[in-house]
Design a protein around this motif. Structure first.
Motif, PDB file in Angstrom:
ATOM      1  N   UNK A 217       1.027  -1.440  -0.229  1.00 11.05           N
ATOM      2  CA  UNK A 217       0.342   0.445  -0.588  1.00 11.05           C
ATOM      3  C   UNK A 217       0.520   1.446  -0.167  1.00 11.05           C
ATOM      4  N   UNK A 218       2.156   1.088   0.034  1.00  9.88           N
ATOM      5  CA  UNK A 218       2.333   2.394  -0.292  1.00  9.88           C
ATOM      6  C   UNK A 218       3.540   3.144   1.306  1.00  9.88           C
ATOM      7  N   UNK A 219       3.675   1.875   2.202  1.00  8.92           N
ATOM      8  CA  UNK A 219       3.719   2.255   3.737  1.00  8.92           C
ATOM      9  C   UNK A 219       4.806   1.570   4.170  1.00  8.92           C
ATOM     10  N   UNK A 220       5.595   2.264   5.192  1.00  6.31           N
ATOM     11  CA  UNK A 220       6.286   0.982   5.963  1.00  6.31           C
ATOM     12  C   UNK A 220       6.699   1.621   7.455  1.00  6.31           C
ATOM     13  N   UNK A 221       7.128   0.889   8.510  1.00  6.32           N
ATOM     14  CA  UNK A 221       6.863   0.989   9.736  1.00  6.32           C
ATOM     15  C   UNK A 221       8.281   1.679  10.176  1.00  6.32           C
ATOM     16  N   UNK A 222       7.749   2.413  10.800  1.00  5.04           N
ATOM     17  CA  UNK A 222       8.817   3.743  10.939  1.00  5.04           C
ATOM     18  C   UNK A 222       9.433   3.818  12.676  1.00  5.04           C
ATOM     19  N   UNK A 223      10.945   3.683  12.072  1.00  3.77           N
ATOM     20  CA  UNK A 223      11.655   3.602  13.762  1.00  3.77           C
ATOM     21  C   UNK A 223      10.936   4.688  14.330  1.00  3.77           C
ATOM     22  N   UNK A 224      11.038   3.826  15.795  1.00  3.61           N
ATOM     23  CA  UNK A 224      10.683   4.963  16.548  1.00  3.61           C
ATOM     24  C   UNK A 224       8.736   4.264  16.933  1.00  3.61           C
ATOM     25  N   UNK A 225       8.173   3.662  16.177  1.00  4.00           N
ATOM     26  CA  UNK A 225       6.650   3.444  15.948  1.00  4.00           C
ATOM     27  C   UNK A 225       6.612   2.424  16.523  1.00  4.00           C
ATOM     28  N   UNK A 226       5.639   1.939  17.343  1.00  4.59           N
ATOM     29  CA  UNK A 226       4.882   1.389  17.809  1.00  4.59           C
ATOM     30  C   UNK A 226       3.879  -0.372  17.444  1.00  4.59           C
ATOM     31  N   UNK A 227       4.251  -1.220  17.411  1.00  4.48           N
ATOM     32  CA  UNK A 227       3.458  -2.131  16.178  1.00  4.48           C
ATOM     33  C   UNK A 227       2.781  -3.005  17.871  1.00  4.48           C
ATOM     34  N   UNK A 228       1.247  -3.741  17.261  1.00  2.00           N
ATOM     35  CA  UNK A 228       0.644  -3.981  18.665  1.00  2.00           C
ATOM     36  C   UNK A 228       0.651  -5.142  17.321  1.00  2.00           C
ATOM     37  N   UNK A 229       0.612  -6.175  18.313  1.00  5.85           N
ATOM     38  CA  UNK A 229       0.985  -7.493  16.647  1.00  5.85           C
ATOM     39  C   UNK A 229       0.352  -8.454  17.185  1.00  5.85           C
ATOM     40  N   UNK A 230      -1.069  -8.233  17.700  1.00  5.97           N
ATOM     41  CA  UNK A 230      -2.262  -9.254  17.092  1.00  5.97           C
ATOM     42  C   UNK A 230      -2.951  -9.497  19.610  1.00  5.97           C
ATOM     43  N   UNK A 231      -4.040  -9.987  19.312  1.00  7.16           N
ATOM     44  CA  UNK A 231      -4.938 -10.716  20.403  1.00  7.16           C
ATOM     45  C   UNK A 231      -3.805 -12.192  20.466  1.00  7.16           C
ATOM     46  N   UNK A 232      -3.162 -12.695  21.907  1.00  4.86           N
ATOM     47  CA  UNK A 232      -2.727 -13.437  22.105  1.00  4.86           C
ATOM     48  C   UNK A 232      -3.822 -14.543  21.981  1.00  4.86           C
ATOM     49  N   UNK A 233      -5.370 -13.891  22.788  1.00  6.11           N
ATOM     50  CA  UNK A 233      -5.934 -14.795  23.407  1.00  6.11           C
ATOM     51  C   UNK A 233      -7.322 -14.293  22.799  1.00  6.11           C
ATOM     52  N   UNK A 234      -8.486 -14.669  22.206  1.00  5.14           N
ATOM     53  CA  UNK A 234      -9.758 -13.831  22.732  1.00  5.14           C
ATOM     54  C   UNK A 234     -10.065 -12.463  23.387  1.00  5.14           C
ATOM     55  N   UNK A 235     -10.321 -11.604  22.996  1.00  6.24           N
ATOM     56  CA  UNK A 235     -11.141 -10.309  23.642  1.00  6.24           C
ATOM     57  C   UNK A 235     -12.121 -11.186  25.025  1.00  6.24           C
ATOM     58  N   UNK A 236     -11.885  -9.731  26.432  1.00  3.02           N
ATOM     59  CA  UNK A 236     -12.946 -10.640  27.185  1.00  3.02           C
ATOM     60  C   UNK A 236     -13.597  -9.082  27.275  1.00  3.02           C
ATOM     61  N   UNK A 237     -15.098  -8.921  27.468  1.00  6.76           N
ATOM     62  CA  UNK A 237     -15.573  -7.550  27.760  1.00  6.76           C
ATOM     63  C   UNK A 237     -15.400  -7.234  28.901  1.00  6.76           C
TER      64      UNK A 237
END
Length: 269
Positions: A217-237
């Protein structure tokens, strides 16, 4: 009225601003495909930045099999994080700006170097990471009952609501990320657990996936940025009054209070 990228972006941001939910856009716009949905996501980001928010990273959604099964989708997706989504540790779930929050544990990367695809491997991705933190993502779909198709949730910025970083940041060399475990505790009772292996086999695989998808899509992950890698478990309310805690093996614990009831707008149809 005819659906297009601008209308979809307006509808979703209005739902967020007024704390109202709605049926999936694809109920009315069945032609919405994934590429167009990413265009909607990018347009909502453009509007967020125009109103003063700052881009601070990206998040992955539906990287674990548990999440894919719950949401009835078959592939991960990538979305944007802004500074308005970062919630300080110890602050209750912001019920006054969310519709129906759920919380999930994540492993979070802070980037040391710029990472750009295509062709990024997990090893290359991990080599670009400075620190790893525990994270708690507070997801909040704009769709009623979290019912959506993959294009719907892509357009909705992967149900982004807010997120909290844990207290401990470690170099990735000090961790076995496939074995880094989390216990999910709700109101004092352990209800779920997982390890980093739940995230695409290894969280670095999710990071590489994000870099390669963004490059398309023409983008990159820049130095200093955060990356949330995805839920390890199902979400809880995370309703008002709830107490949720995520206890990680090496990355500390995150405690979340459900907060208090907040007035909300009537639901849209």
């Amino acid at each position: 009225m005819k659906w297009d990228v601008d209308r979809a972006a307006t509808v979703l941001l209005d739902c967020e601003a007024t704390r109202t939910d709605r049926p999936p856009i694809t109920d009315e716009w069945p032609e919405l495909d994934q590429d167009t949905a990413y265009a909607v996501q990018d347009e909502t980001l453009r509007r967020r930045l125009a109103r003063g928010e700052r881009l601070i990273g990206v998040k992955l959604g539906l990287t674990s099999r548990a999440k894919q099964l719950r949401m009835n989708v078959a592939s991960p997706l990538v979305a944007w994080l802004t500074d308005a989504m970062l919630s300080p540790a110890g602050v209750p779930v912001p019920q006054d700006r969310l519709i129906h929050p759920r919380v999930e544990p994540e492993l979070v990367f802070v980037m040391r170097e710029r990472l750009t695809g295509p062709g990024v491997s997990a090893a290359q991705a991990l080599a670009a990471v400075d620190r790893v933190y525990a994270g708690a993502e507070i997801i909040d779909s704009r769709y009623r009952d979290f019912r959506f198709t993959l294009p719907d949730v892509v357009a909705d910025n992967a149900s982004a609501g807010a997120f909290v970083l844990g207290p401990v940041g470690l170099s990735p060399e000090r961790l076995d990320l496939t074995l880094e475990a989390v216990l999910v505790e709700v109101d004092g009772e352990v209800v779920d657990s997982a390890t980093g292996a739940a995230v695409q086999g290894h969280p670095a695989e999710a990071l590489a996936l994000a870099a390669n998808d963004l490059a398309r899509r023409g983008h990159a992950i820049e130095a200093g940025q955060l990356v949330l890698t995805g839920g390890m478990t199902d979400a809880v309310p995370a309703p008002p009054g709830a107490r949720v805690a995520f206890h990680f093996t090496n990355l500390g614990s995150i405690q979340l209070a459900g907060g208090q009831h907040a007035a909300r707008s009537d639901r849209t149809s």
